[in-house]
Design a protein around this motif. Structure first.
Motif, PDB file in Angstrom:
ATOM      1  N   SER A   1       2.137   1.110   4.796  1.00 48.83           N
ATOM      2  CA  SER A   1       1.315   2.204   5.294  1.00 48.83           C
ATOM      3  C   SER A   1       1.660   3.411   4.152  1.00 48.83           C
ATOM      4  O   SER A   1       2.725   3.427   3.613  1.00 48.83           O
ATOM      5  CB  SER A   1       1.691   2.688   6.498  1.00 48.83           C
ATOM      6  OG  SER A   1       1.620   1.602   7.582  1.00 48.83           O
ATOM      7  N   HIS A   2       0.485   4.162   4.008  1.00 47.11           N
ATOM      8  CA  HIS A   2       0.648   5.477   2.940  1.00 47.11           C
ATOM      9  C   HIS A   2       0.177   6.497   3.774  1.00 47.11           C
ATOM     10  O   HIS A   2      -0.865   6.496   4.853  1.00 47.11           O
ATOM     11  CB  HIS A   2       0.354   5.306   1.830  1.00 47.11           C
ATOM     12  CG  HIS A   2      -1.207   5.053   1.609  1.00 47.11           C
ATOM     13  ND1 HIS A   2      -1.878   3.808   2.067  1.00 47.11           N
ATOM     14  CD2 HIS A   2      -2.312   5.934   1.534  1.00 47.11           C
ATOM     15  CE1 HIS A   2      -3.244   3.876   1.929  1.00 47.11           C
ATOM     16  NE2 HIS A   2      -3.385   5.493   1.587  1.00 47.11           N
TER      17      HIS A   2
ATOM     18  N   PRO B   1      -1.612  10.367  -2.751  1.00 46.56           N
ATOM     19  CA  PRO B   1      -1.308   9.260  -1.508  1.00 46.56           C
ATOM     20  C   PRO B   1       0.102   8.810  -1.970  1.00 46.56           C
ATOM     21  O   PRO B   1       0.529   8.745  -3.103  1.00 46.56           O
ATOM     22  CB  PRO B   1      -2.222   7.952  -2.009  1.00 46.56           C
ATOM     23  CG  PRO B   1      -2.733   8.262  -3.325  1.00 46.56           C
ATOM     24  CD  PRO B   1      -2.834   9.814  -3.753  1.00 46.56           C
ATOM     25  N   PHE B   2       0.773   8.705  -0.923  1.00 45.32           N
ATOM     26  CA  PHE B   2       2.345   8.124  -1.144  1.00 45.32           C
ATOM     27  C   PHE B   2       2.568   7.137  -0.019  1.00 45.32           C
ATOM     28  O   PHE B   2       2.261   7.196   0.968  1.00 45.32           O
ATOM     29  CB  PHE B   2       3.164   9.307  -0.834  1.00 45.32           C
ATOM     30  CG  PHE B   2       3.200  10.392  -1.770  1.00 45.32           C
ATOM     31  CD1 PHE B   2       3.857  10.465  -3.273  1.00 45.32           C
ATOM     32  CD2 PHE B   2       2.488  11.622  -1.681  1.00 45.32           C
ATOM     33  CE1 PHE B   2       3.485  11.290  -4.261  1.00 45.32           C
ATOM     34  CE2 PHE B   2       2.207  12.683  -2.539  1.00 45.32           C
ATOM     35  CZ  PHE B   2       2.667  12.333  -3.637  1.00 45.32           C
ATOM     36  N   THR B   3       3.352   6.146  -0.317  1.00 46.44           N
ATOM     37  CA  THR B   3       3.749   4.784   0.424  1.00 46.44           C
ATOM     38  C   THR B   3       4.881   5.249   1.295  1.00 46.44           C
ATOM     39  O   THR B   3       5.918   5.826   0.621  1.00 46.44           O
ATOM     40  CB  THR B   3       3.954   3.752  -0.286  1.00 46.44           C
ATOM     41  OG1 THR B   3       2.858   3.466  -1.206  1.00 46.44           O
ATOM     42  CG2 THR B   3       4.183   2.451   0.687  1.00 46.44           C
TER      43      THR B   3
ATOM     44  N   LEU C   1       9.949   8.701   1.593  1.00 47.16           N
ATOM     45  CA  LEU C   1       9.084   7.903   0.669  1.00 47.16           C
ATOM     46  C   LEU C   1       9.803   8.064  -0.718  1.00 47.16           C
ATOM     47  O   LEU C   1      10.443   8.978  -0.778  1.00 47.16           O
ATOM     48  CB  LEU C   1       7.656   8.640   0.766  1.00 47.16           C
ATOM     49  CG  LEU C   1       7.727  10.183   0.758  1.00 47.16           C
ATOM     50  CD1 LEU C   1       7.346  10.527  -0.779  1.00 47.16           C
ATOM     51  CD2 LEU C   1       6.227  10.628   1.633  1.00 47.16           C
TER      52      LEU C   1
ATOM     53  N   SER D   1       8.689   1.591  -3.598  1.00 50.54           N
ATOM     54  CA  SER D   1       8.553   2.248  -2.313  1.00 50.54           C
ATOM     55  C   SER D   1       7.824   1.244  -1.609  1.00 50.54           C
ATOM     56  O   SER D   1       7.996   1.130  -0.377  1.00 50.54           O
ATOM     57  CB  SER D   1       7.702   3.390  -2.566  1.00 50.54           C
ATOM     58  OG  SER D   1       7.511   4.235  -1.520  1.00 50.54           O
ATOM     59  N   PHE D   2       6.688   0.688  -1.982  1.00 51.97           N
ATOM     60  CA  PHE D   2       5.774  -0.463  -1.284  1.00 51.97           C
ATOM     61  C   PHE D   2       6.787  -1.538  -0.604  1.00 51.97           C
ATOM     62  O   PHE D   2       6.696  -2.111   0.172  1.00 51.97           O
ATOM     63  CB  PHE D   2       4.593  -0.778  -1.983  1.00 51.97           C
ATOM     64  CG  PHE D   2       3.719  -1.657  -1.285  1.00 51.97           C
ATOM     65  CD1 PHE D   2       2.563  -1.144  -0.583  1.00 51.97           C
ATOM     66  CD2 PHE D   2       3.793  -3.061  -1.418  1.00 51.97           C
ATOM     67  CE1 PHE D   2       1.900  -2.135   0.053  1.00 51.97           C
ATOM     68  CE2 PHE D   2       2.773  -3.944  -1.100  1.00 51.97           C
ATOM     69  CZ  PHE D   2       2.014  -3.522  -0.196  1.00 51.97           C
TER      70      PHE D   2
ATOM     71  N   SER E   1       9.305  -1.030   1.985  1.00 50.50           N
ATOM     72  CA  SER E   1       8.602  -0.708   3.181  1.00 50.50           C
ATOM     73  C   SER E   1       8.758  -2.102   3.992  1.00 50.50           C
ATOM     74  O   SER E   1       8.708  -2.351   5.287  1.00 50.50           O
ATOM     75  CB  SER E   1       7.248  -0.150   3.128  1.00 50.50           C
ATOM     76  OG  SER E   1       6.452  -0.958   2.544  1.00 50.50           O
TER      77      SER E   1
ATOM     78  N   TYR F   1       0.305   0.198  -8.911  1.00 49.02           N
ATOM     79  CA  TYR F   1       0.922   1.494  -9.145  1.00 49.02           C
ATOM     80  C   TYR F   1       0.497   2.024 -10.395  1.00 49.02           C
ATOM     81  O   TYR F   1       1.097   1.156 -11.478  1.00 49.02           O
ATOM     82  CB  TYR F   1       2.193   1.568  -8.677  1.00 49.02           C
ATOM     83  CG  TYR F   1       2.410   1.966  -7.348  1.00 49.02           C
ATOM     84  CD1 TYR F   1       1.827   1.382  -6.365  1.00 49.02           C
ATOM     85  CD2 TYR F   1       3.535   2.703  -6.912  1.00 49.02           C
ATOM     86  CE1 TYR F   1       1.856   1.581  -4.673  1.00 49.02           C
ATOM     87  CE2 TYR F   1       4.070   2.997  -5.528  1.00 49.02           C
ATOM     88  CZ  TYR F   1       2.946   2.353  -4.570  1.00 49.02           C
ATOM     89  OH  TYR F   1       3.457   2.795  -3.147  1.00 49.02           O
TER      90      TYR F   1
END
Length: 338
Positions: free
Chosen positions: A89-90, A110-112, A119, A178-179, A182, A336
């Motif tokens: 989710s971001h 946008p940031f994840t 984040l 980051s992705f 998660s 990214y």
């Protein structure tokens, strides 16, 4: 967009474009009113940066926002109306208040989400937002929360299903971690007897400390997960400062190894080879009671990394498609730019 449509109507033949133009203007006005209403309710819940930890060019951001902080783990609730945090989710953030004209004219970013309170971003000398706005006690505006694509949902369902053994390889480049984190967060909380490989390619040894600090937040000593982590520092410069960081990093990961069965190592001056990623799906473990095995590969990073990873997985799938079609690897990617 509104001015573009209006000017297009004026410039074009009114008999042809005007009816469609009025319809488009109506829809745009509805969207604008909806955006105003939604964001007025968010103005009482600012997005506040509480802590910023610097790891080379990467920053781990801890924030306070009631709406995001109250999001619950996907696996902990069957309530269809609950606001859930799903891996991948971001959110979109804006540096200005909704009452400022800049909010309506400048783009959001946008940031994840790693979880419902953190984040990761990368400093970008060309971006005022990442270099200036992401600082401690800075107040931003939350524009929206967005969920990942269906492929990620399929992975989550597979992880949550009983009677399955999952072999998962997570590949990240730079801030793409980051992705990946998660998803790893979700897996660690499930505490299943799955096999997970994590590969992270960075340029700066200081960035590698981020993953060490992240892993220390979990009780790895009591996890059932079979976890292997490889960090590739591709551009290690032998300066006194970097050497000191390297010693600290090696000591930290040795501590993780001593307290858990996690296989974690750092490799220097070595480019991540996708052949090692594909090797994870060879000689798959045998399971009891004919448990199904699901193989997944998730890659998040620059376009070149994703392309190389996709090609390797595609070649592997072709080689086993006739022999073992049930163990084909599902490929998921998120690009990214930096």
């Amino acid at each position: 967009m509104l001015s573009f449509i209006v000017l297009t109507i004026i410039h074009s033949d009114p008999q042809v474009i005007t009816p469609f133009g009025f319809v488009n203007i109506t829809f745009l006005l509805i969207m604008l009113v909806n955006k105003i209403i939604n964001n007025i309710t968010k103005s009482e819940d600012p997005f506040i940066i509480q802590e910023v930890k610097q790891y080379g060019s990467l920053k781990m951001i801890t924030f306070k926002n009631i709406k995001v902080n109250s999001m619950i783990d996907y696996l902990l609730s069957d309530d269809v109306f609950a606001t859930k945090i799903i891996p991948g989710s971001h959110i979109r953030l804006h540096e200005s208040s909704i009452y400022s004209w800049e909010f309506w004219l400048k783009p959001s970013h946008p940031f994840t989400l790693v979880n419902n309170k953190q984040l990761i971003i990368k400093d970008n000398e060309f971006s005022r937002f990442t270099s200036f706005c992401m600082s401690k006690m800075k107040e931003l505006s939350l524009v929206g929360i967005h969920y990942p694509n269906q492929e990620v949902h399929n992975l989550i369902k597979s992880l949550s299903s009983s009677g399955k053994k999952n072999i998962i390889t997570l590949v990240a480049g730079g801030s793409g971690i980051s992705f990946i984190l998660s998803i790893l967060t979700f897996i660690l909380k499930l505490n299943l007897n799955d096999k997970v490989y994590v590969y992270w390619s960075v340029k700066d040894v200081n960035e590698a400390m981020l993953l060490n600090d992240y892993l220390n937040e979990f009780d790895l000593e009591n996890t059932q997960l079979d976890l292997m982590v490889r960090i590739n520092v591709s551009q290690f410069e032998e300066t006194p400062e970097n050497e000191h960081t390297r010693i600290d990093l090696e000591a930290a990961i040795s501590k993780i190894r001593s307290k858990s069965k996690t296989d974690i190592r750092v490799e220097y001056q070595k480019r991540l080879q996708m052949i090692s990623v594909v090797d994870n799906y060879k000689n798959l473990p045998t399971t009891q009671d004919d448990t199904d095995i699901s193989c997944w590969n998730v890659c998040c990073g620059p376009k070149t990394m994703i392309a190389e990873c996709r090609e390797s997985i595609h070649a592997h799938n072709e080689s086993i498609s006739m022999v073992s079609p049930d163990t084909l690897v599902e490929f998921i990617s998120e690009e990214y730019m930096f």
